[in-house]
Design an enzyme around this catalytic site. Structure first.
Site, mmCIF file in Angstrom:
data_model
loop_
_atom_site.group_PDB
_atom_site.id
_atom_site.type_symbol
_atom_site.label_atom_id
_atom_site.label_comp_id
_atom_site.label_asym_id
_atom_site.label_seq_id
_atom_site.Cartn_x
_atom_site.Cartn_y
_atom_site.Cartn_z
ATOM 1 N N GLU A 97 -75.810 -22.198 -1.259
ATOM 2 C CA GLU A 97 -76.631 -22.434 -0.685
ATOM 3 C C GLU A 97 -78.368 -23.106 -1.050
ATOM 4 O O GLU A 97 -78.619 -22.395 -0.208
ATOM 5 C CB GLU A 97 -76.879 -21.067 0.319
ATOM 6 C CG GLU A 97 -75.250 -21.246 0.847
ATOM 7 C CD GLU A 97 -75.665 -19.599 1.275
ATOM 8 O OE1 GLU A 97 -76.822 -18.699 1.408
ATOM 9 O OE2 GLU A 97 -74.601 -18.761 1.117
ATOM 10 N N GLU A 212 -65.254 -19.302 1.747
ATOM 11 C CA GLU A 212 -65.507 -18.006 1.830
ATOM 12 C C GLU A 212 -65.322 -17.625 3.368
ATOM 13 O O GLU A 212 -66.386 -17.637 4.237
ATOM 14 C CB GLU A 212 -67.383 -17.580 2.061
ATOM 15 C CG GLU A 212 -68.015 -17.945 -0.200
ATOM 16 C CD GLU A 212 -69.777 -17.615 -0.011
ATOM 17 O OE1 GLU A 212 -70.097 -17.091 1.397
ATOM 18 O OE2 GLU A 212 -69.617 -17.511 -0.569
HETATM 19 O O1 G3I Z 1 -73.709 -1.249 -4.227
HETATM 20 C C1 G3I Z 1 -74.618 -1.899 -4.033
HETATM 21 C C2 G3I Z 1 -74.377 0.053 -3.697
HETATM 22 O O2 G3I Z 1 -74.524 1.074 -4.717
HETATM 23 C C3 G3I Z 1 -75.459 0.926 -2.751
HETATM 24 O O3 G3I Z 1 -76.238 2.011 -2.507
HETATM 25 C C4 G3I Z 1 -76.082 -0.356 -1.155
HETATM 26 C C5 G3I Z 1 -77.054 0.100 -0.843
HETATM 27 O O4 G3I Z 1 -77.706 -0.597 -0.349
HETATM 28 O O5 G3I Z 1 -76.055 -1.955 -1.631
HETATM 29 C C6 G3I Z 1 -74.839 -2.463 -2.515
HETATM 30 O O6 G3I Z 1 -74.755 -3.226 -2.860
HETATM 31 C C7 G3I Z 1 -75.187 -4.383 -1.412
HETATM 32 C C8 G3I Z 1 -73.676 -5.282 -1.930
HETATM 33 O O7 G3I Z 1 -73.562 -5.893 -0.781
HETATM 34 C C9 G3I Z 1 -71.847 -4.438 -1.736
HETATM 35 O O8 G3I Z 1 -71.876 -4.210 -1.274
HETATM 36 C C10 G3I Z 1 -76.039 -4.772 -1.417
HETATM 37 O O9 G3I Z 1 -76.895 -4.280 -1.271
HETATM 38 C C11 G3I Z 1 -75.660 -6.145 -0.701
HETATM 39 O O10 G3I Z 1 -76.915 -7.005 -0.431
HETATM 40 C C12 G3I Z 1 -74.826 -6.603 -0.991
HETATM 41 O O11 G3I Z 1 -74.691 -8.064 0.184
HETATM 42 C C13 G3I Z 1 -73.789 -9.429 -0.407
HETATM 43 C C14 G3I Z 1 -74.734 -10.380 -0.032
HETATM 44 O O12 G3I Z 1 -74.113 -11.676 -0.486
HETATM 45 C C15 G3I Z 1 -76.410 -10.044 -0.964
HETATM 46 O O13 G3I Z 1 -75.353 -10.541 -2.595
HETATM 47 C C16 G3I Z 1 -72.560 -8.970 0.203
HETATM 48 O O14 G3I Z 1 -71.793 -8.069 0.209
HETATM 49 C C17 G3I Z 1 -71.658 -10.135 0.203
HETATM 50 O O15 G3I Z 1 -70.658 -10.095 1.350
HETATM 51 C C18 G3I Z 1 -72.987 -11.736 0.278
HETATM 52 O O16 G3I Z 1 -71.766 -12.513 0.351
HETATM 53 C C19 G3I Z 1 -72.815 -13.709 0.904
HETATM 54 C C20 G3I Z 1 -71.745 -15.280 -0.143
HETATM 55 O O17 G3I Z 1 -72.394 -14.314 -1.852
HETATM 56 C C21 G3I Z 1 -72.704 -15.600 -0.286
HETATM 57 N N1 G3I Z 1 -72.483 -16.836 1.110
HETATM 58 C C22 G3I Z 1 -73.008 -15.698 2.577
HETATM 59 C C23 G3I Z 1 -71.942 -14.086 2.043
HETATM 60 C C24 G3I Z 1 -72.042 -13.839 3.004
HETATM 61 O O18 G3I Z 1 -73.763 -13.051 2.849
#
Ligand code: G3I
Length: 301
Positions: A97, A212
């Protein structure tokens, strides 16, 4: 389900800076190691996601303030991570991105800490470093929103082609474009535009892969049967457009079961119903989308 349905595993979050680099001076590979071991034990290929992104960064990264510091940290990160999984992670989303959502508003590059401190060269540095550490790895530019029929999308496609051309002109290896394909249920697929994009990418001698795939179903009908059929048709329209022009190297969904998906939080439905963006429902039962994907599975003909 991962063993039954998948030939390729992508750690969704465990290879991001946020997961690996809580501290500036150390790396935490615990989550990534577990998934890599799972894939290898099950003879599945691996994609690494991702070496550079403007999001999912630990707080210390945002305190960097000079070009030299950003370059040093970026190179060190990529050297350590790619080296650790050399020979095991065959394909990397080197940058994720980096293209602005609408390049007509402020230029082709997304405003990130990397762009602010290093300019467009952050992309070159990332690819060059990954290639030098693992010359056999497939290196991919991964980005989103290539599938609709609007002027912003056309500019995003142009920006992707321009980045690939620039890297190639400089002799920096780039092997593929990853198309995220978070498809909006309420929007149409631009089949002709996608097919032309596939041909333009072929002319630049890069492969494509769908990286994705899921359906943002927040505006689709509430009835689950109707919703699942609409999502499956949308995925079919998208994959038919891609495949008719050029078979992708891989088709990867962003998650497998509706039980675990980012869509609920980011695109909640007004009626409060759970999102159904993926090929298996929350109880791991295959939905119509799985049959569509099955048509394209390796060996399916
Ligand atoms: O693991 C922690 C957990 O311990 C905690 O209690 C909780 C509270 O917020 O957060 C958890 O982590 C989260 C993680 O996902 C796992 O669920 C993060 O906050 C959250 O920010 C994270 O979001 C991910 C996001 O990218 C940011 O990294 C999404 O799962 C993931 O699907 C998303 O993926 C992105 C791709 O990398 C790039 N393209 C878009 C796509 C969707 O946004």
């Amino acid at each position: 389900a991962l063993k039954t349905y998948c030939d390729v595993i992508v750690p969704m979050n465990d290879l991001k800076w946020e997961a690996l680099r809580h501290e500036r001076d150390s790396f935490d590979f615990s989550g990534a190691d577990e998934l890599v071991a799972f894939a290898i034990a099950n003879k599945q290929a691996l994609r690494g996601h991702t070496l550079l992104w403007g999001e999912a960064l630990p707080p210390w990264v945002k305190t960097m303030s000079s070009r030299a510091e950003a370059e040093r940290e970026l190179i060190r990160h990529i050297e350590v991570v790619v080296d650790r999984y050399r020979g095991r992670i065959a394909t990397w989303d080197v940058v994720n991105e980096v293209i602005r959502f609408d390049p007509r508003e402020g230029g082709p590059y997304r405003d990130t800490i990397w762009q602010r401190l290093l300019g467009p060269e952050h992309i070159d540095i990332a690819f060059r470093t990954a290639a030098s550490v693992d010359p056999k790895a497939r290196l991919v530019l991964n980005d989103c929103n290539f599938e609709e029929a609007d002027a912003g999308t056309a500019e995003r496609r142009k920006a992707a082609l321009a980045i690939i051309r620039r890297l190639k002109d400089k002799g920096i290896p780039v092997h593929g474009l990853g198309m995220q394909a978070h498809l909006y249920g309420e929007n149409a697929i631009d089949s002709h535009g996608i097919q032309q994009f596939m041909r333009d990418l072929a002319a630049l001698e890069v492969e494509v892969e769908v990286t994705e795939l899921d359906v943002i179903d927040w505006k689709l009908p509430a009835d689950s049967g109707t919703r699942d059929r609409a999502s499956a048709s949308l995925v079919a329209a998208y994959l038919d457009a891609v495949v008719s022009a050029r078979p992708p190297k891989a088709i990867v969904t962003w998650g497998l079961s509706d039980r675990y998906t980012w869509i609920n939080e980011t695109f909640p439905r007004k009626d409060g119903a759970r999102a159904r963006p993926l090929p298996l429902d929350a109880d791991y039962k295959p939905k119509p989308m799985m049959a569509v994907l099955g048509r394209y599975r390796r060996g399916a003909g």
